[in-house]
Design a protein around this motif. Structure first.
Motif, short mmCIF file in Angstrom:
data_model
loop_
_atom_site.label_atom_id
_atom_site.label_comp_id
_atom_site.label_asym_id
_atom_site.label_seq_id
_atom_site.Cartn_x
_atom_site.Cartn_y
_atom_site.Cartn_z
N GLY A 1 3.97 2.54 2.52
CA GLY A 1 5.31 2.87 2.03
C GLY A 1 5.77 4.20 2.61
N HIS A 2 4.93 5.23 2.52
CA HIS A 2 5.31 6.54 3.07
C HIS A 2 5.72 6.41 4.54
CE1 HIS A 2 4.92 9.54 -0.02
NE2 HIS A 2 3.69 9.17 -0.35
N ILE A 3 4.93 5.68 5.32
CA ILE A 3 5.24 5.52 6.75
C ILE A 3 6.62 4.88 6.92
CG2 ILE A 3 4.61 4.32 8.89
CD1 ILE A 3 1.66 4.59 8.01
N ASN B 1 0.87 -1.17 0.00
CA ASN B 1 0.00 0.00 0.00
C ASN B 1 0.91 1.24 0.00
OD1 ASN B 1 -1.35 2.30 1.25
ND2 ASN B 1 -3.05 0.91 1.69
N HIS B 2 0.68 2.15 -0.93
CA HIS B 2 1.52 3.34 -1.08
C HIS B 2 1.67 4.12 0.24
CE1 HIS B 2 3.24 6.83 -3.14
NE2 HIS B 2 2.36 7.60 -2.53
N MET B 3 0.57 4.21 1.00
CA MET B 3 0.61 4.98 2.24
C MET B 3 1.44 4.27 3.32
SD MET B 3 -0.92 7.38 0.92
CE MET B 3 -0.76 8.55 2.25
N GLY C 1 8.89 12.55 -0.48
CA GLY C 1 8.15 12.41 -1.74
C GLY C 1 8.12 10.96 -2.18
N ASP C 2 7.39 10.69 -3.27
CA ASP C 2 7.23 9.30 -3.72
C ASP C 2 8.56 8.70 -4.17
OD1 ASP C 2 4.60 9.66 -3.19
OD2 ASP C 2 3.99 9.91 -5.29
N ASN C 3 8.86 7.51 -3.70
CA ASN C 3 10.10 6.82 -4.09
C ASN C 3 9.94 5.33 -3.80
OD1 ASN C 3 11.60 6.05 -1.36
ND2 ASN C 3 10.57 8.02 -1.06
ZN ZN Z 1 2.82 9.61 -2.10
#
Ligand code: ZN
Ligand code: KG4
Length: 351
Positions: free
Chosen positions: A126-128, A122-124, A312-314
């Protein structure tokens, strides 16, 4: 030969991870969930700027063009080959469906061709897990997740479990930054430049702090955005020039006040070992400074700020989260599909 390879796999876990949910094509190689061997990020921002936001079809096209060379660069920079990998992790939602599909298809192809387990992320989440590159996450933890598409308070009782205790009822914080930035003549994405201007100005406009005093942990930023637009529009009609620095400072102060106040109140209800700040807006210096000050009053809660370069997204963050799910054996198969409105639910029930 075989024995050596097996030993190597025991010593180091290598995950090839993919991120393509929005306007960055990214592929990384992550060792043992906390060490970045490579993190290639091909940004498309310039292609979207003239439209004032991300155009989904343009994003998908760029992902297709970039993904193969990103894989090659990630492997060569990490100095590893497909045979060295233990798994492939990929963001499969939330995000733009056409953009997600490119990463999901590439990841499935690599996993299938090289007989590797596939780990959906899940992208979110990932952010965490970008914060994992600072130090190990200790549970229970609370995350303030602020990005272009989401603004959420996420409670994590243990690894891999996520419960949203508050979220935005309208605009995400980053979205509001981008919208008011446009009025200030700043190119998409505007957050970083508004943040810079804000540090040069003063909070003179006293914009509304929506839902600051209510009992929920939810947020709302559309009223603030409208107040900002009305103020600038009214000044335009009168032929007045307002200070861009003061406008930015006033907007930022309102955003930071609400985010910080709600987070501090959530910490009272959810005593946690760590507070994690993550997502694109987590790069905001005003927000980082404010939470650092607020957390001084919490002896038992440590503040973990996602590294500036990984807000940011990575794909590195996807590899860090993927490592956790890999260890929990949360694997996907050839039927894995992009899920543009993926929520945290599927993971909160996983044991
Ligand atoms: Zn993002
Ligand atoms: O997490 P992210 O890279 O993409 C999404 O998943 O949405 O977040 C991008 C958002 C954009 O809205 C951008 O303006 C905002 O993060 N942003 C910032 C800052 N740097 C990026 N917002 C406020 N202050 C910043 N320094």
């Amino acid at each position: 030969m075989l024995i050596r390879k097996d030993l190597k796999h025991v010593e180091r876990n290598l995950i090839l991870s993919f991120e393509s949910s929005c306007d960055e094509t990214s592929v990384a190689v992550i060792e043992n969930g906390d060490h970045i061997l490579s993190n290639i990020v091909a940004t498309q921002i310039k292609s979207h700027q003239r439209f004032g936001g991300v155009v989904p079809e343009v994003a998908s096209r760029h992902h297709i063009e970039q993904i193969t060379s990103c894989i090659e660069d990630a492997l060569s920079e990490a100095q590893v080959g497909y045979d060295d990998l233990n798994a492939v992790a990929v963001t499969y939602g939330p995000g733009l469906v056409g953009a997600l599909l490119i990463g999901v298809t590439a990841a499935k192809t690599v996993a299938f061709a090289h007989h590797l387990p596939l780990v959906p992320v899940n992208h979110m989440a990932g952010h965490i897990y970008a914060a994992r590159f600072v130090k190990p996450i200790e549970f229970p933890a609370l995350a303030l997740l602020v990005s272009g598409g989401h603004t959420e308070l996420v409670y994590m009782p243990e690894p891999g479990k996520f419960e949203i205790i508050g979220e935005t009822r309208d605009d995400a914080a980053g979205e509001a930054y981008d919208k008011i930035g446009r009025v200030l003549g700043i190119n998409y994405p505007a957050g970083k430049e508004v943040d810079r201007l804000a540090h040069l100005g003063k909070d003179t406009f006293n914009f509304p702090r929506a839902m600051d005093q209510d009992d929920s942990f939810d947020f709302s930023f559309s009223g603030l955005k409208s107040a900002f637009l009305n103020t600038t529009h009214h000044a335009d009609q009168l032929g007045e020039t307002l200070s861009r620095e003061d406008l930015a400072a006033s907007f930022q102060q309102a955003v930071v006040d609400v985010l910080a106040d709600k987070t501090v109140r959530a910490l009272a209800d959810y005593p946690v070992k760590q507070l994690i700040l993550a997502g694109g807006v987590a790069a905001n210096l005003g927000l980082r400074e404010r939470l650092t000050t607020e957390l001084e009053a919490f002896d038992n809660t440590e503040l973990l700020l996602a590294p500036l370069k990984l807000c940011g997204d990575n794909a590195a963050m996807v590899g860090a989260a993927g490592y956790v799910f890999y260890n929990q054996q949360q694997f996907g198969d050839a039927s894995l599909n992009a899920d543009p409105s993926l929520e945290f639910d599927w993971m909160s029930t996983a044991e």
